[in-house]
Each structure stands twice: as structure tokens, then as C-alpha cells.
Design an enzyme around this catalytic site. Sequence first.
Site, PDB file in Angstrom:
ATOM      1  N   GLU A 203       0.877  -1.160   0.000  1.00  0.00           N
ATOM      2  CA  GLU A 203       0.000   0.000   0.000  1.00  0.00           C
ATOM      3  C   GLU A 203       0.919   1.216   0.000  1.00  0.00           C
ATOM      4  O   GLU A 203       1.806   1.315   0.862  1.00  0.00           O
ATOM      5  CB  GLU A 203      -0.878  -0.003   1.260  1.00  0.00           C
ATOM      6  CG  GLU A 203      -1.893   1.109   1.193  1.00  0.00           C
ATOM      7  CD  GLU A 203      -2.802   1.217   2.406  1.00  0.00           C
ATOM      8  OE1 GLU A 203      -2.810   0.303   3.249  1.00  0.00           O
ATOM      9  OE2 GLU A 203      -3.495   2.244   2.487  1.00  0.00           O
TER      10      GLU A 203
ATOM     11  N   ARG B  44       5.642 -13.209   9.385  1.00  0.00           N
ATOM     12  CA  ARG B  44       6.180 -11.849   9.255  1.00  0.00           C
ATOM     13  C   ARG B  44       7.561 -11.787   9.844  1.00  0.00           C
ATOM     14  O   ARG B  44       7.907 -12.567  10.735  1.00  0.00           O
ATOM     15  CB  ARG B  44       5.357 -10.872  10.100  1.00  0.00           C
ATOM     16  CG  ARG B  44       4.047 -10.488   9.593  1.00  0.00           C
ATOM     17  CD  ARG B  44       3.396  -9.541  10.595  1.00  0.00           C
ATOM     18  NE  ARG B  44       3.752  -8.164  10.317  1.00  0.00           N
ATOM     19  CZ  ARG B  44       3.139  -7.422   9.393  1.00  0.00           C
ATOM     20  NH1 ARG B  44       2.177  -7.921   8.675  1.00  0.00           N
ATOM     21  NH2 ARG B  44       3.497  -6.166   9.195  1.00  0.00           N
TER      22      ARG B  44
ATOM     23  N   LYS C  74       4.015   0.929   9.919  1.00  0.00           N
ATOM     24  CA  LYS C  74       4.204   2.138   9.110  1.00  0.00           C
ATOM     25  C   LYS C  74       3.616   3.367   9.802  1.00  0.00           C
ATOM     26  O   LYS C  74       4.139   4.466   9.672  1.00  0.00           O
ATOM     27  CB  LYS C  74       3.543   1.956   7.743  1.00  0.00           C
ATOM     28  CG  LYS C  74       4.453   1.241   6.754  1.00  0.00           C
ATOM     29  CD  LYS C  74       3.891   1.304   5.351  1.00  0.00           C
ATOM     30  CE  LYS C  74       3.057   0.088   5.059  1.00  0.00           C
ATOM     31  NZ  LYS C  74       2.556   0.011   3.687  1.00  0.00           N
TER      32      LYS C  74
HETATM   33  P1  ATP Z   1       1.490  -1.669   7.894  1.00  0.00           P
HETATM   34  O1  ATP Z   1       0.408  -2.543   8.486  1.00  0.00           O
HETATM   35  O2  ATP Z   1       2.537  -1.247   8.850  1.00  0.00           O
HETATM   36  O3  ATP Z   1       0.943  -0.542   7.064  1.00  0.00           O
HETATM   37  P2  ATP Z   1       1.508  -3.580   5.851  1.00  0.00           P
HETATM   38  O4  ATP Z   1       1.867  -4.958   6.196  1.00  0.00           O
HETATM   39  O5  ATP Z   1       0.077  -3.287   5.731  1.00  0.00           O
HETATM   40  O6  ATP Z   1       2.236  -2.614   6.862  1.00  0.00           O
HETATM   41  P3  ATP Z   1       1.783  -3.393   3.022  1.00  0.00           P
HETATM   42  O7  ATP Z   1       2.263  -2.250   2.214  1.00  0.00           O
HETATM   43  O8  ATP Z   1       0.366  -3.760   2.935  1.00  0.00           O
HETATM   44  O9  ATP Z   1       2.216  -3.106   4.526  1.00  0.00           O
HETATM   45  O10 ATP Z   1       2.676  -4.669   2.759  1.00  0.00           O
HETATM   46  C1  ATP Z   1       2.988  -5.171   1.487  1.00  0.00           C
HETATM   47  C2  ATP Z   1       3.391  -6.609   1.611  1.00  0.00           C
HETATM   48  O11 ATP Z   1       4.509  -6.734   2.491  1.00  0.00           O
HETATM   49  C3  ATP Z   1       2.285  -7.455   2.195  1.00  0.00           C
HETATM   50  O12 ATP Z   1       2.156  -8.624   1.406  1.00  0.00           O
HETATM   51  C4  ATP Z   1       2.733  -7.771   3.583  1.00  0.00           C
HETATM   52  O13 ATP Z   1       2.303  -9.030   3.980  1.00  0.00           O
HETATM   53  C5  ATP Z   1       4.266  -7.714   3.461  1.00  0.00           C
HETATM   54  N1  ATP Z   1       4.856  -7.339   4.749  1.00  0.00           N
HETATM   55  C6  ATP Z   1       4.625  -6.227   5.463  1.00  0.00           C
HETATM   56  N2  ATP Z   1       5.284  -6.253   6.640  1.00  0.00           N
HETATM   57  C7  ATP Z   1       5.967  -7.423   6.663  1.00  0.00           C
HETATM   58  C8  ATP Z   1       6.837  -8.045   7.612  1.00  0.00           C
HETATM   59  N3  ATP Z   1       7.140  -7.467   8.776  1.00  0.00           N
HETATM   60  N4  ATP Z   1       7.366  -9.254   7.292  1.00  0.00           N
HETATM   61  C9  ATP Z   1       7.077  -9.837   6.120  1.00  0.00           C
HETATM   62  N5  ATP Z   1       6.260  -9.312   5.194  1.00  0.00           N
HETATM   63  C10 ATP Z   1       5.703  -8.113   5.453  1.00  0.00           C
HETATM   64 MG    MG Z   2      -1.358  -3.884   4.395  1.00  0.00          MG
END
Ligand code: ATP
Ligand code: MG
Length: 571
Positions: free
Chosen positions: A41, A271, A281
Site C-alpha cells: 500500500e 512476518r 508504518k
Molecule cells: P502496515 O500494516 O505497517 O501498514 P503492511 O503490512 O500493511 O504494513 P503493506 O504495504 O500492505 O504493509 O505490505 C505489502 C506486503 O509486504 C504485504 O504482502 C505484507 O504481507 C508484506 N509485509 C509487510 N510487513 C511485513 C513483515 N514485517 N514481514 C514480512 N512481510 C511483510
Molecule cells: Mg497492508
Amino acid sequence: MCTEKQEETKQESISFVEEIVKKELEEGKNGGRLQTRFPPEPNGYLHIGHAKAICMDFGIAQKYGGVCNLRFDDTNPAKEDVEYVDSIMEDIKWLGFKWGNVYYASDYFQQLYDFAVRLIEEGKAYIDEQTSEEIAAQKGTPTQPGVDSPFRNRPISENLELFHKMNAGEIEEGAMVLRAKIDMAHTNMLFRDPIIYRVKHVPHHRTGTQWHVYPNYDFAHGQSDFFEGVTHSICTLEFVPHRPLYDYFIDELKEGKDLQDNRPRQIEFNRLNLTYTMMSKRKLLALVQEGLVSGWDDPRMPTICGMRRRGYSPESIRNFVKMIGYTKYDALNDYAMLEAAVRDDLNKKATRVAAVLDPVKLIITNYPEGKTEELDAIDNPEDEQSKHHTVTFSRELWIERDDFMEDAPKKFFRLGPGKEVRLKNSYIIRCPEEGCCKKDADGKITEIYAEFIPETKTGEANANMKIKGKTIHWVSCDHCEKAEVRLYERLFKVENPAVEAEQTGCDFRELLNPDSLEVRQCYVEPYLKEFRPLDYLQFQRIGYFTLDKASTPDHMIFNRTVGLKDNWNKA
Ligand code: ATP
Ligand code: MG
């Protein structure tokens, strides 16, 4: 060293995700196609957790001859921005990966809207006018069924009319939502009439003011995968409960078509969580907005751009991800493992140079005043084809203050009364027993005296004289440059800040390490003027460093990447 057999099994140990993909490819599923996506995102910069997902999504496609597309999951205009889109692309490229196509969930807004209209027409969605609190209160619990909304059986024509009004901008934010009509008693709470559209009067970074309704994650993600022809939708464990809903909407979408092949399959892995680090984020954005760090690329941030600016190499991040692997269980990984991967890679790449961070003057009393020598220094002894450069030797040198002790214990193998050391790339020197240093009124040492032994010059026939002392680094006082060094430590002072903040109820800002940055003036060899930001350097005996983006040849600024040894765990 491993034997051939061990080497074989090592190569064979692949993740469970890879096992699945490999098997399906062998069975000819999806017509032998492999298509993944990385779906960030664009509401912030990528962090090391995303790197784990990137290495999986892109890595598996690369390894098995498939394609990985980059898809921006841009369904929440309130938080998204092109700044983030650009940075995400830059970071993926820097990590060493190439996407096939770039897609945006917003490209599917029309298709998704049409799908929602169809669900309404089929009596499978309705407009709810309750507040989000009322809706939440009716959800029930995992063991108790939910309560039907009073709007659940609204006539189809009314639902259609209201949905169009919502999108025409005639409805206030929060006044109405579109919900899928599934089952208020379902054991999976996500099936209890999930909200699939909400009103937002915020311009979108790509579609402007064209839309006033935006789909929720569960109504956009799986469908986007389906529209694109994704075969394997790899994500993290928190999406396990979403998988049945993911499949449900795809079943609705396919309209009776046989999807044996070409239906995306969601697979979840754990994760990445790192000690002394927060990955959310929202919290990283708060640190940036409140000026608690210098920006998204502050070298203390767990972001990819922060790590880049700090001097981490893309290979070291990829190697770290390989080391920790992919499992189905959440874990907390030790930051020291990441640093070990960084050291391991930089050891092969970094140019060795001299820098004195806590200087005290050393005078070689038997070395002629005004005389200088250009001495040979190898850039990287780990590299057979390494370049060489020269360093200037003279009578007055800067050395580290802690390389000298007046009443040194027996085990101190550096300078002190009567002690000998080798000066890197030059001579062995010896301090006199008496009068080996000068002090100021406060007792602080201002000068150290020693004599050099001419026949011990490095590289010459008699250089091999055995001494107990170590080799220490130095720079010539008249042939060095002043520079700024920024010494970074962990951003948080507790091992698991996210959990600690939750358990103690404290604000996560209170858990920041007040000593995460120390700025110092230092002396470095002039050769460093030839280097540029992001070049990999090793300050001998101190650590790995790189030049900061704000550095210029006239005002050099160095960021400490990581110390040579893991001092953190010892402390
Ligand atoms: P936040 O919740 O902090 O905004 P997010 O996980 O929603 O972070 P996205 O931009 O949606 O962030 O993530 C893109 C991809 O990266 C998703 O497929 C997510 O599963 C993966 N991802 C995000 N954080 C992690 C992590 N700590 N370890 C492994 N994969 C991750
Ligand atoms: Mg997300």
C-alpha cells in the site's frame, strides 16, 4: 567447510512455499504458469519486513521462470501518495529485483464497482446506515452469532439507488457503507456481512475526484489477483483468516466459470519481527512527522532507504532473509543476525582506510622534522585484485586515545611506558620507560612520545621483528582531513518495543533510545575525498562506514554502518 553431501542437502532445503509452488508447476497446474505479485500500500516507505516479502515474491518467480508484478494496493486515498509509490520502486530496484508489470488496484475501481452492483442486484449486498460502532457491536463473538442489521433486507432497488448516490458524492463520510450479505452466524467472523465499500471524499493520488466510494482490502485484494492472473498470492500469516473470504469473492466473481486452473492460491508465511525495532508504518510515520528522526531515510530507521543510507548492502539484506527463512510460526529475530550478515558482506567489499575517532597526538621523536614518506596501503586484503593507495607518514601522528595507557596492565598490548606496537603499513615504534607523555593542567594526556625502529618498515626485509604489541592505526597530523562521524545505535532501548508498549500501556516514544546517535569530529586519511555516498568503507579496527548523502569532499560526513564486532550483546 561442508562436504559435497552436506552442500547438496543445503541446496535442497527450500521453504514450504517453494515446495508448494514447485509441486504445482511439476503437475502442470495453471498451464505451467507462475505469477506472483508484491502488493504494497503506498502509504509509507518500505521496511526490512517488506524486504522479506519482496525476496519471496520476486525470488520465487525468478527461480522458477515466472513473473512477479508490482501492484500498488491503493484503495485508501486518505493515506496514500506518489512520494511513496516512487520510493517503493526505487527500493525494490536497489534490492536487486525486477518486476514484470506495474499495476494499481485503482485501475480496477470500475470493475470492482460493477461487481459490487452485481452483488446488490443478486441480493448479496446491502447498504447499511448504522455507524461503525453499531455495526461492530452487532458482530457477536467467535462463540456467539451476530445480530442482523435493521437494513439487511432493504429492497434491491433502494440499495442500488443509495450505492449510486454514495458514489455520486451525495452521502457524507461514515453515513452509509455497503456490506456483503453473507452470514451473521458464520464461525469466521470476517463472513459476518463484511463492509466492502465506504465513502471517502478525499482526492485519490491517481483517480482524483472520480470516485467517492472505495473498496475495502478484502473486496479488492483477491479480485485484483484474479484480474491479473496471479497464480500464487503469497502474504503474511495475519491473512490466514481472510483466505476463505478471499476464495468466496473469487467464487462470486467467476460466475460459474471453471477455475480449476488460473485461480489464485493464497499462501501465508511468518512476518519478520526484529529486536529493538518497530515496523508499523503508522508508527514510523509518526517518528518522521514529529521530527524524532531526520526522515524516512534516517540511518536508524528500519526502512530500506534508511538501511541503504546507513551503508547496508542489498546483498546483506537478501542474505539475512535467506538465513532466517520462511515458516508458519511468528518469531522475533535478533537484530545482531542482520548485523552479522552486513559485516559478512562488507568484509568482502569495503575499502580499508584509517580514521581516528578520539584523537591524541603521537610524536615520533627520532623521525626527522619535515620528512615524509609515502607508504603503500592495500584497499582490501580480502580481494586478490585489490587496488592500493598510499598514506603519508611523518613525525606527528594522530592515534586513538585508548591505544595508550600510562599504567597499563600486563595484558594491555598497545602503547604505554616501554611498550611497542606496529603502526599499520609503517614502522614498529617504542615508548620510552620514562617521560612517554605530556599532560595538561587537568591531567589529560596531550602528547605521547615514541621512537621508530627504521629497519622494521612494513614490506622490507627486516620487517618481521616479533613484538607483543598489536598493530594500531594512525593518520599524519599534517596530511589528514577533519570529518564528521555519526555513530548510530539501536533506535529503541528495549528488545521488543511493540510488545512492551502494549503490555505496559506506555507510549512507544518513551521507549526510544536517547543515545541512538552520537556526532563526533574525527581525522581521516585524505584518500577518502575520492569516495561518494553509499561507498562501502571500513575504518580499520573500528567498523564499517559510508559517506552520508549530505557529505561533500570539503565537509565529509560518515555514517557508521556497524561496528567490527558485536559489542552490543557483550554490553
Ligand atoms: P502496515 O500494516 O505497517 O501498514 P503492511 O503490512 O500493511 O504494513 P503493506 O504495504 O500492505 O504493509 O505490505 C505489502 C506486503 O509486504 C504485504 O504482502 C505484507 O504481507 C508484506 N509485509 C509487510 N510487513 C511485513 C513483515 N514485517 N514481514 C514480512 N512481510 C511483510
Ligand atoms: Mg497492508
